[in-house]
Design an enzyme around this catalytic site. Sequence first.
Site: not given
Length: 557
Positions: A71, A73, A94, A105, A273, A301, A382, A410
């Site tokens: 998200k 990214t 954020r 993470k 969140a 999220f 992907f 990405w």
Amino acid sequence: MPSDIEIAQKAQLKKVSEIAADLGLTEESVELYGRFKAKIDTRLNPHLQQRPEGKLILVTAISPSPAGEGKTTTTVGLGDALNRIGKKAIVCLREPSMGPVFGMKGGAAGGGHAQVVPMEDINLHFTGDFAAIALAHNLLAALIDNHIHQGNELQIDPRQVTWKRVMDMNDRALRQIVVGLGGKVNGQAREDGFDIVVASEVMAIFCLTESLKDLKQRLGNIVIGYTYDGKPVQARDLKAHGAMTVLLKDAIRPNLVQTLEHTPAIVHGGPFANIAHGCNSVIATKLGLKLADYVVTEAGFGADLGAEKFIDIKCRKSGLRPSACVVVATIRALKYHGGVEVPQLEIENLEALEQGLANLRKHVENVTRHYGLSCVVAINRFNADTDAEIALVRQHLAEQGVNVVLAEHWAKGGAGAEYLAHEVVRLVESDKSSMQFVYEDGDPLWEKVRKVATRIYGAADVHAPRRLRVQIDQLQADGYGYYPICVAKTQYSFSTDASARGAVQGHVITIRAVRLCAGAEFIVMICDDIMTMPGLPKVPCATRIDIDDEGLVSGLY
């Protein structure tokens, strides 16, 4: 394939003073934190008030999974792509918490060629905002115990102190503690505990306030506990709010950085969140809307948590209105929601994908039907995704009247998200969004919880023990009924069972605890076993983070 941090460390960055100048910010309003970070004093840019506001784009996602969604990214890639197609865009994000950075993470500044930089600084101490928030929060905690120790003029009941302490780290051992041990000289012994900084009411206030004056007023409104005869005690009763505001006077200024492609990025505030309201600061978002034609922001999220709170708390309180929404998904994650385990996600599985699409369809339904926003689904692509799988996703979303766009930001940066940018512009220019709230201000608190649970989570009902129903009824009677609610719930499922994948229906949401946040002006409803102080995993990311003799950081990703 280079890691995220290796890509970030090889980037050629512009000086942040150049980024600020390109935005039209006055030189005296930009306080430099080195060459690539700055804080902006919005009061020193009065000319911005004459500018028309840009369009706000909300990025949300399906329910998170071990397969990943991307998200942040996508938020960064979309901002870069909008600039590539000739739109003036800013991203508003954020700030990462060091709890998950060192926990699960390992970083939260985007990934691949769609990152905000300097990546190491943003993921670690950055400009010290979280430290200031923790200090302000813990100053109030210290003043409470000192007041009780020094005679307790306010008659605070130590058994009814609701204000915990905080730290920006995952540490389950601190969830429940006893303070004041060791005799009278150390204060009165009482039960206490720690939350993580991102769950602090000070963080929530910080992200919802619109000025220094408003910040001080809200901090004074914090209810820290109750007297022996049941009356609420506020931070202003302890004369704490002035000093707390002093600690936050610099932190309240938004942070300016950039993406790998030099798109301006305002990174400010960071509530989670799943345990808080999950949005960056109102000050940052409103500043972005005065500086650019498009502001791309994210809510934490999935769309059941972050987007709902973005709409029902942040937008309700600030007057902000998104013009379009992006729902991020991956084929891998959808197959996971269809029952496939992580090792098999690279194998084509149309049956599992079709099962997992129920999760995406429910999130899209929430965005379009319950939030009233036009949306596009961005498939973060992907290499293992097959044409048949992509076609199946398109087919299902076409039934809901929503377009699906493949995004490759990405690997390709903004160039990989240009199709997504064009679709977002089309949605904005079609002007079909008409944002709406899930519940009304005048709904009773229990009805607000019921509407979120049944409409957004697909639940059959909401349950709370009798003592909590009494507490909620008392909050209603005390005049807090017009507050929005902030449901603290697992991010991994529509239900309160983190293992329940897909789009669970007919479950019961159980409220375990209720917290009044009178400064932030919302009521937190904590569900089942959700923790406001996370723990570290068996193998924390901290064990992989290192630095060499030249000061080069590794292990962030």
